[in-house]
Scaffold this active site. Structure first.
Site, PDB file in Angstrom:
ATOM      1  N   GLU A 198      -5.768  -8.120  -0.554  1.00  0.00           N
ATOM      2  CA  GLU A 198      -6.544  -7.822   0.110  1.00  0.00           C
ATOM      3  C   GLU A 198      -7.808  -7.437  -0.628  1.00  0.00           C
ATOM      4  OE1 GLU A 198      -4.794  -5.699   3.208  1.00  0.00           O
ATOM      5  OE2 GLU A 198      -2.554  -6.110   2.354  1.00  0.00           O
TER       6      GLU A 198
ATOM      7  N   GLU B 274       1.005  -0.902   0.232  1.00  0.00           N
ATOM      8  CA  GLU B 274       0.021   0.015   0.367  1.00  0.00           C
ATOM      9  C   GLU B 274       0.675   1.378   0.313  1.00  0.00           C
ATOM     10  OE1 GLU B 274      -2.943  -0.172   3.266  1.00  0.00           O
ATOM     11  OE2 GLU B 274      -3.607  -1.793   2.359  1.00  0.00           O
TER      12      GLU B 274
END
Ligand code: BGP
Length: 476
Positions: free
Chosen positions: A375, A174
């Site tokens: 995810e 991320e």
């Protein structure tokens, strides 16, 4: 669905492993975060532990001592791949050593070998929300250009050691978390003056965006290095997809929404996929009143180190409005205007399966690179019954709708190559440090203070997902 679709599940070293002080591991920034709740933020104590605080990542799910059993169960679920990360501090305890820690390397050898034996493909994040605390305290984390070389040294060791065992790599988890103030500590290793609550740091845009630039260079150089070591390796970027909708069809809502896509969703991928900053970047820096140091050498590196695939996390969507008087709702990274058409999780994350199809089409239309969803999942309170069962129909429903939406996107023509829901087993929450916020297919008996037997239990979702994989997505 393609025949070899990578059905899997995900975790991250700092949230699952525990074993924070064994076999030569150094302390990481995640080890210095206390526990919290949705209401009470986690505290950062980078200079040392404090007796009255509990540090959940140090124990986590104790995967370090349970990995054989955990991988056995992953195999039983039929996982084709396992997204995991390597703890930088197991390999370089402070980050600045010349030689790696052999015991740390041997641990991941054991993991990769066992995965191979079970027919599970490892997908590895090189840095997932952790770096050696030494680099935080002595270098201000990624704010220092020197950290690029420390990171590359770490990558070199990993690539040389594991290139035969690992094909898929991601340079940072991320990475676009660095476009948000919350990213200061978790993502960039920057501690600013201000409160010790990790989400309430005094924010320096200048420092933060320069640090993010250093991560881009590090990633681009890692890609180049990886290709030199073994051209078969596939190295990708990974961003938290935070899709935004305009709250109304007012053109000013739309413009605000577009700006947010550029600044949060595309800022990093534009650099990492296209090899240069987006057309809107200059405007952003001007508005923020920051000047980045970008050398001609940097620009060259960015253009030479573009990624092979794009990985995303996807949990929720939000709305934006040009007016201020709306009720806000949010996840761990970003809050937005509440969408009246969506329901939210117990932690206020708005659940939006259709948004996944929309997002995948947007992303693929823009870049035309293979996409992995690394995810996606539901953080929820689970109940362990006396007979050892865990009934989690809410999680099954969440995943079922998202998988359906992913499959629709594939029908639309999007090249999705893998899906690894969050998370393989219960782990410590990144944002709150809770164990009670559970995502796993496997229940871990431990509470928010690390108390429990650490015994594992299969949830209903475990059996359900095993069937999904077995039927290659046909039995949802
Ligand atoms: C992502 C992170 C993960 C993870 C997940 C769920 O942002 O990459 O590390 O934990 O979100 O978030 P949380 O744990 O805060 O519920």
């Amino acid at each position: 669905m393609r025949e070899h679709f990578l059905w899997g599940a995900a975790t991250a070293a700092n949230q699952v492993e525990g074993g924070f002080d064994v076999d030569g591991k150094g302390l990481s920034c995640a080890d210095m975060l206390s526990n919290g709740t949705k209401e009470i933020p986690r505290q950062i104590t980078p200079k040392g532990s404090e007796e009255n605080l509990y540090y959940p990542n140090r124990i986590a799910s104790d995967f370090y001592h349970h990995y054989e059993e955990d991988i056995e169960w992953m195999a039983e679920m039929g996982l084709k791949c396992y997204r995991m990360s390597i703890a930088w501090t197991r390999i370089f305890p402070t980050g600045v050593e010349n030689e790696p820690n052999e015991a740390g390397l041997a641990f991941y050898d054991r993991i990769f070998d066992l995965l191979k034996e079970k027919g599970i493909e490892p997908i590895v994040t090189i840095s997932h929300y952790e770096m050696p605390i030494y680099l935080v305290n002595h270098y201000q984390g990624w704010a220092s250009r020197d950290v690029i070389d420390f990171y590359l040294n770490y990558c070199k060791v990993l690539f040389e050691r594991y290139h035969d065992k690992v094909t898929y790599w991601m340079t940072f988890n991320e990475i676009n978390c660095g476009t948000l103030a919350l990213g200061n500590y978790m993502s960039l290793g920057i501690v600013n003056e201000g409160t010790r609550y990790f989400n309430k740091q005094v924010d320096s845009l200048q420092l933060r965006y320069q640090a993010l630039h250093h991560q881009f260079i590090a990633s681009a150089k890692a890609v180049q290095l990886g290709r030199k070591i073994d051209h078969r390796m596939q190295i990708g970027c990974m961003i938290a997809m935070m899709p935004t909708y305009p709250f109304t069809c007012h053109p000013k809502d739309l413009l605000k929404c577009q700006k947010q896509w550029q600044e949060i969703n595309y800022y990093c991928t534009d650099v990492m996929v296209r090899g240069q900053y987006g057309s809107y970047a200059e405007r952003m820096w001007k508005e923020m009143d920051i000047q980045l140091t970008i050398s001609p050498e940097d620009s060259k590196d960015l253009s030479l180190g573009t990624v092979d695939f794009i990985a995303i996390s996807y949990y929720q969507t939000n709305c934006v409005s040009h007016e201020d008087d709306h009720s806000m709702i949010g996840g761990n990274l970003l809050a937005g205007v509440e969408n009246p058409y969506l329901k939210a999780s117990d932690w206020g994350w708005q659940i939006d399966p259709d948004g996944l199809r929309y997002t995948l089409n947007e992303l693929y239309g823009r870049y035309r690179l293979p996409i992995m969803i690394v995810e996606n999942g539901l953080g929820a309170f689970d109940q362990l019954e006396e007979d050892g069962q865990v009934h989690d129909p809410y999680r099954i429903e969440y995943l079922r709708c998202h998988i359906r939406s992913m499959m629709d996107a594939i029908e639309d023509g999007v090249d999705v190559i893998g899906y690894t829901p969050w998370s393989a087993i219960d782990i410590v929450s990144a944002s709150t440090g809770e164990m009670a916020k559970r995502y796993g297919f496997i229940y871990v008996d431990s509470d928010d203070h690390g108390k429990g037997s650490f015994k594992r239990y299969r949830k209903d979702s475990f059996y359900w997902y095993a069937n999904v994989i077995k039927s290659n997505g046909q039995k949802l």
